[in-house]
Design an enzyme around this catalytic site. Structure first.
Site, PDB file in Angstrom:
ATOM      1  CB  CYS A  66      -8.128   5.128   1.684  1.00 41.30           C
ATOM      2  SG  CYS A  66      -9.235   4.147   0.644  1.00 41.30           S
ATOM      3  CB  CYS A 119     -11.311  -2.308   0.448  1.00 36.80           C
ATOM      4  SG  CYS A 119      -9.849  -2.068  -0.579  1.00 36.80           S
ATOM      5  CB  SER A 174      -0.899   0.020   1.233  1.00 34.79           C
ATOM      6  OG  SER A 174      -0.115   0.151   2.413  1.00 34.79           O
ATOM      7  CG  LEU A 218      -4.403  -3.322  -5.652  1.00 35.37           C
ATOM      8  CD1 LEU A 218      -5.692  -3.842  -5.024  1.00 35.37           C
ATOM      9  CD2 LEU A 218      -4.121  -4.005  -6.963  1.00 35.37           C
TER      10      LEU A 218
END
Length: 387
Positions: free
Chosen positions: A215, A119, A27, A51
């Site tokens: 996020c 997620c 991340s 991602l």
């Protein structure tokens, strides 16, 4: 490249042969960076994958968020420093459909979403896991604080050794098949140790602050994100007391959550709390604190990670411990099979809890002194008050 014997850090055993390819979800934070570094130093063929979940477009106005902008650059720099390949995958459309759209629709329906679970469930442990297999990975590792322990009946999910960082609540929907493939190298480590290793390795993220908010939600302003994703969808309505008295007006149910006390815009002699959200009739139901107490929850989309069949455990009235908020300790409860529940699944709390809302997760833990093993969980579809 650094020799792991030259630093004070554990050699990671992922249960696959040394030299096997391991895909690490990165991340851009310190946890996933240390995970990748330790896997590399322990002799695995590491491939880092980040991602790209969104840009800063119409719905998002937040800098420094997970999987966007600087975080992607940080993941790349760690990969270069440790000497393994790194790829960025564009998952923006998948994330938008599976997480952000669900977030908006759940709020508009008067429920309380947990996008971090969605997620993990719909993007990281589904789409990314399939990509990891396509890349030839023998396993996929993440920086989550949770433990994977191989028991007599296969892999088990257990709470992290560092209780203050435990992320088991957000990973309850992990399936048994996914757990076969996933690895969590940080599950036995305290956060301070992870930062120390990052510093000793000279990783650029060693002192990087942890992300605190969802996020894609700037400064915790949920309603503003919903309004951008669903312009004009929030409609005003009535604030109604549990006894039926209309007490005022509200600008839209998306501005309220169950258990909320401040900002109701109504004045009485006694404190009032949001007890329920009736999105269909655009009503915010308020009442005294005792009206918040819930004794039973009906669940949907249940995942079972315990031994045997989950439905059998429910029909037997199996004792468990449950968490209905990530910050609460596990509390005694019983699984039940309730024919009035849409799916049959229900949970009866030994002691009523307040602030329990549809849309939240109810996570099951083992009914022992440690409440250590994650047995699964489900999404709260409805509640029954203690009164």
């Amino acid at each position: 490249m650094t020799d792991i014997s030259a630093i004070d850090a554990p050699i990671i055993d992922l249960g696959v042969p040394k030299g096997a390819r391991v895909i690490v979800a990165m991340s851009g934070g310190v946890d996933s960076s240390v995970t990748a570094a330790l896997c590399k130093l322990s002799g695995y063929d590491v491939v880092g994958v980040t991602l790209q979940l969104y840009d800063h477009g119409v719905a998002i106005q937040k800098k420094g968020a997970c999987c966007a902008g600087q975080d992607i650059q940080d993941a790349r720099r760690v990969s270069e420093a440790m000497g393994f390949p790194h790829y960025v995958l564009d998952y923006e459309s998948r994330f938008g459909e599976a997480v952000m759209e669900d977030f908006a629709d759940t709020y508009l329906a008067g429920a309380t979403p947990i996008p971090c679970v969605r997620c993990n469930e719909r993007v990281k442990f589904k789409d990314l896991l399939e990509t990891a297999r396509d890349l030839g990975g023998a396993a996929m590792a993440t920086g989550h604080y949770i433990r994977r322990v191989v028991g007599p009946n296969g892999p088990e999910l257990r709470r992290a050794a560092d209780a203050s960082k435990d992320q088991s609540y957000f990973l309850f929907s992990t399936t048994k098949d996914q757990l076969d493939y996933l690895r969590f190298p940080l599950g036995e480590m305290p956060k301070a140790e992870v930062r120390r290793i990052a510093g000793e390795l000279g990783l650029v993220v060693a002192d990087k602050p942890d992300s605190q908010d969802i996020c894609f939600v700037p400064e915790g302003k949920y309603a503003s994100v919903v309004e951008r994703l669903r312009p004009g969808a929030a409609e005003p309505g009535e604030i109604v007391h549990v006894d039926g008295a209309v007490m005022g007006r509200h600008p839209g149910v998306i501005h309220y959550t169950v258990g909320q006390r401040r900002g109701l815009g109504v004045a009485t002699g006694d404190p009032l709390y949001v007890v329920r959200l009736d999105a269909e009739n655009r009503r915010v139901i308020v009442g005294p604190r005792e009206a918040l107490l819930v004794s039973r929850m009906h669940l949907k989309d249940v995942t079972w990670l315990g031994d045997g069949e989950g439905a059998d455990a429910a029909r037997a009235g199996t004792g468990v411990a449950v968490k209905v908020r990530s910050t609460r300790p596990p509390a005694p409860a019983s699984l039940l099979w309730d024919e009035t529940s849409p799916t049959g699944w229900a949970v009866e709390l030994a002691e009523p809890e307040e602030g329990v809302a549809p849309g939240q997760a109810c996570v099951f833990y083992s009914n022992d002194a440690a409440n250590d093993r994650v047995l699964g969980g489900g999404w709260i579809a409805g509640t029954r008050t203690a009164a």
